[in-house]
Design a protein around this motif. Structure first.
Motif, PDB file in Angstrom:
ATOM      1  N   PHE A 106       0.832  -1.211   0.000  1.00  0.00           N
ATOM      2  CA  PHE A 106       0.000   0.000   0.000  1.00  0.00           C
ATOM      3  C   PHE A 106       0.868   1.263   0.000  1.00  0.00           C
ATOM      4  O   PHE A 106       0.586   2.228  -0.724  1.00  0.00           O
ATOM      5  N   SER A 109      -5.762  -8.105   0.758  1.00  0.00           N
ATOM      6  CA  SER A 109      -6.003  -7.596   2.113  1.00  0.00           C
ATOM      7  C   SER A 109      -7.339  -8.084   2.660  1.00  0.00           C
ATOM      8  O   SER A 109      -7.439  -8.485   3.829  1.00  0.00           O
ATOM      9  N   ILE A 121      -3.638  -1.611  -7.426  1.00  0.00           N
ATOM     10  CA  ILE A 121      -4.295  -1.415  -6.124  1.00  0.00           C
ATOM     11  C   ILE A 121      -5.425  -2.397  -5.911  1.00  0.00           C
ATOM     12  O   ILE A 121      -5.707  -2.815  -4.776  1.00  0.00           O
ATOM     13  N   ASN A 177      -5.970  -4.772  -2.641  1.00  0.00           N
ATOM     14  CA  ASN A 177      -7.230  -4.716  -1.875  1.00  0.00           C
ATOM     15  C   ASN A 177      -7.850  -6.095  -1.708  1.00  0.00           C
ATOM     16  O   ASN A 177      -8.322  -6.451  -0.628  1.00  0.00           O
TER      17      ASN A 177
END
Length: 589
Positions: free
Chosen positions: A487, A520, A513, A517
């Motif tokens: 990140f 995560s 990204i 995401n």
């Protein structure tokens, strides 16, 4: 009446069953033919074989032997439907008993570990189920306190006392188990009265059952008054070798073993077949033995002949002679999986070109783990020219897919014990129902693997997680720190910047990204369930968790996934509800 046919050719036995079905059709044309088999996968082969041999295969129902016996119990003794012991009910009864003082007076060691208690309950629930089927007289004697204390071992005495505790401390008063149902059925003298209203089946065909024991055979002998039983027994040996000259009495195994078996594998198979024949000989069963021997034209045929007739010529001066062009058995040493498949393809082409009678449908390729070879099979068998293409199907593909659903669910239940290595997490994300749930494409998974390698992630969710599982703490190799680096690298687009004790990372390819995401989110969901599942709970609190796990991890728009998750839910609910019904009020696990 039971008729047993014994042969070393399985095809012959199935043909025999087909001939019996054709020559003596049932009085009711709508009545189903019942086949009893070892596993349901064999059913497909039997259906195809019957269709090819007879022209049609229909109105056939398949059962395993245990399923069939229980169906008969419920048919003849309908009052026993919901009042019998099974693995789940026994498990919860033993779990409840471990919380009482009487349990430890038997002689078992005390433990406070709920995991050890559940392992103990699981082991003895399975053991007692086996005793009910294979040693029903033990269970019946224990219930009636018929025990010879001088000859019974200490372990058997403890088991008998535990069984007495189970039936005496049973709050639900379950009346039946396999042992007393078995005794009840054998004691029925008026079973013939059912013959007039018996609609279930008029003929049963049993196909080479490996778990056919003396108990089952006694039951089948009793039930043969209601319907005809055809027993098809496959044996690689000439079974006449096990019989005396009058073909009625069985030789002692010592004589059979000494005279026929020198190879340990053959000795094991011979002992199994000998036991089966001994069981058949204990009842008045009409036995017909057919032994087929082929002309010893090649090395494979010679070995088959020696096994069939138990000929072990191991003298130093004896050698098997065969033609150097004999390819009935061939061994190839290959340096990788791809080369194995290339050689397989070339050999299959040669076989099909040399023998017009052999079709692709007649060829079976067996592998211990076919999934390792699947990409090479697809690439090699599909890329050759049409002239050399061989039609094929990979049978184990669906089985592996189904197993992966059940195996992943079991892994979720052990999340509190995992260390979350990179290989483990990536293997989860490669599962189709997982990557669809978290919206990963194949290209994104390849990129993600590069990101994980670049950020040096090894194991552990976070520093706190490593402390909990007693692993030396190094936050720089955890998933949390690695994702934070991703990140930060995306946010500042610069190399070697330290912010808030986090070293940013940059990649030759720009960071995506969306991939970070998704990763995560997946790690967060895993960590959430790790925390939930690491604590003991009351059974009523365990009940709703199965549906929540499935909703969080499984993409259930696929019909196959939906079917398997329904099975998981049913098993879960049955297991937990049985514990609640048995008044287990302690926290579990």
């Amino acid at each position: 009446m039971i008729e047993a046919y014994i042969s070393n050719k399985l095809e012959f036995l199935i043909k025999k069953a087909c001939n019996i079905i054709q020559n003596t059709p049932t009085k009711n044309p709508l009545q189903k033919e019942i086949f009893i088999i070892d596993n349901k996968e064999v059913s497909q082969w039997i259906k195809i074989f019957i269709a090819n041999y007879s022209g049609i295969s229909s109105n056939i129902e398949f059962y395993t032997l245990h399923e069939f016996i229980w169906k008969i119990f419920k048919y003849i003794l309908p009052h026993c439907n919901n009042e019998y012991y099974n693995n789940v009910s026994l498990f919860w009864k033993i779990m409840a008993l471990q919380e009482t003082e009487n349990f430890y007076k038997i002689g078992f060691n005390a433990t406070k570990s709920s995991i050890k208690k559940s392992h103990f309950a699981s082991y003895f629930s399975i053991l007692f189920q086996k005793y009910m089927v294979q040693r029903p007289n033990w269970i019946l004697n224990w219930e009636q306190d018929i025990i010879n204390y001088n000859t019974t071992s200490h372990s058997k005495l403890c088991q008998s006392k535990l069984w007495k505790l189970i039936i005496n401390c049973d709050s639900n008063k379950l009346k039946y188990n396999f042992s007393n149902l078995f005794e009840k059925l054998l004691a029925m003298n008026n079973i013939n009265y059912l013959k007039s209203k018996w609609l279930f089946a008029s003929r049963i065909t049993i196909c080479s059952i490996y778990n056919l024991n003396y108990t089952y055979l006694l039951l089948l002998n009793k039930l043969s008054r209601l319907f005809k039983i055809i027993l098809l027994c496959y044996s690689p040996f000439n079974t006449l070798k096990f019989l005396k000259n009058d073909n009625k009495k069985v030789l002692t195994f010592h004589n059979v073993c000494n005279n026929n078996f020198f190879n340990p594998i053959l000795k094991f198979l011979g002992k199994f077949d000998y036991t089966k024949l001994l069981i058949l000989n204990s009842q008045q069963i009409k036995k017909t033995i057919y032994t087929h021997s082929n002309y010893q034209s090649n090395l494979l045929r010679k070995i088959q002949f020696d096994i069939t007739y138990c000929q072990h010529k191991i003298q130093n001066n004896y050698k098997k002679f065969f033609c150097k062009h004999d390819t009935s058995i061939s061994i190839h040493a290959c340096y990788n999986f791809k080369r194995e498949i290339e050689i397989l393809h070339d050999n299959l082409i040669n076989v099909l070109n040399k023998n017009d009678s052999i079709k692709p449908k007649d060829i079976l390729v067996v592998s211990n783990n076919i999934s390792n070879y699947t990409p090479f099979i697809n690439s090699i068998f599909n890329t050759v020219t049409k002239k050399f293409q061989i039609p094929y199907i990979i049978h184990n593909k669906n089985i592996n897919y189904n197993n992966s659903i059940f195996n992943f669910f079991k892994k979720i239940l052990t999340l509190s014990e995992n260390i979350y290595t990179t290989n483990e997490i990536l293997s989860y994300l490669r599962l189709p129902f997982i990557n669809k749930k978290f919206c990963f494409s194949e290209e994104e998974l390849i990129l993600l693997e590069q990101f994980i390698t670049h950020t040096n992630i090894k194991w552990g969710i976070s520093n706190q997680h490593l402390k909990e599982i007693s692993i030396p703490c190094n936050k720089y190799n955890t998933w949390k720190y690695g994702i934070d680096r991703m990140f930060l690298g995306y946010a500042i687009q610069d190399k070697n910047v330290i912010w808030n004790s986090i070293l940013s990372c940059n990649f030759p390819n720009n960071l995506n990204i969306n991939i970070i995401n998704k990763l995560s989110k997946f790690i967060t969901v895993l960590n959430k369930w790790r925390k939930i599942l690491q604590h003991s709970k009351l059974l009523k609190n365990w009940l709703p968790l199965c549906t929540k796990i499935i909703n969080d991890f499984f993409h259930i728009n696929n019909s196959e996934v939906n079917k398997k998750t329904l099975i998981i839910k049913n098993v879960w609910n049955t297991f937990i509800n049985t514990g609640i019904k048995n008044n287990y009020k302690k926290k579990f696990l």
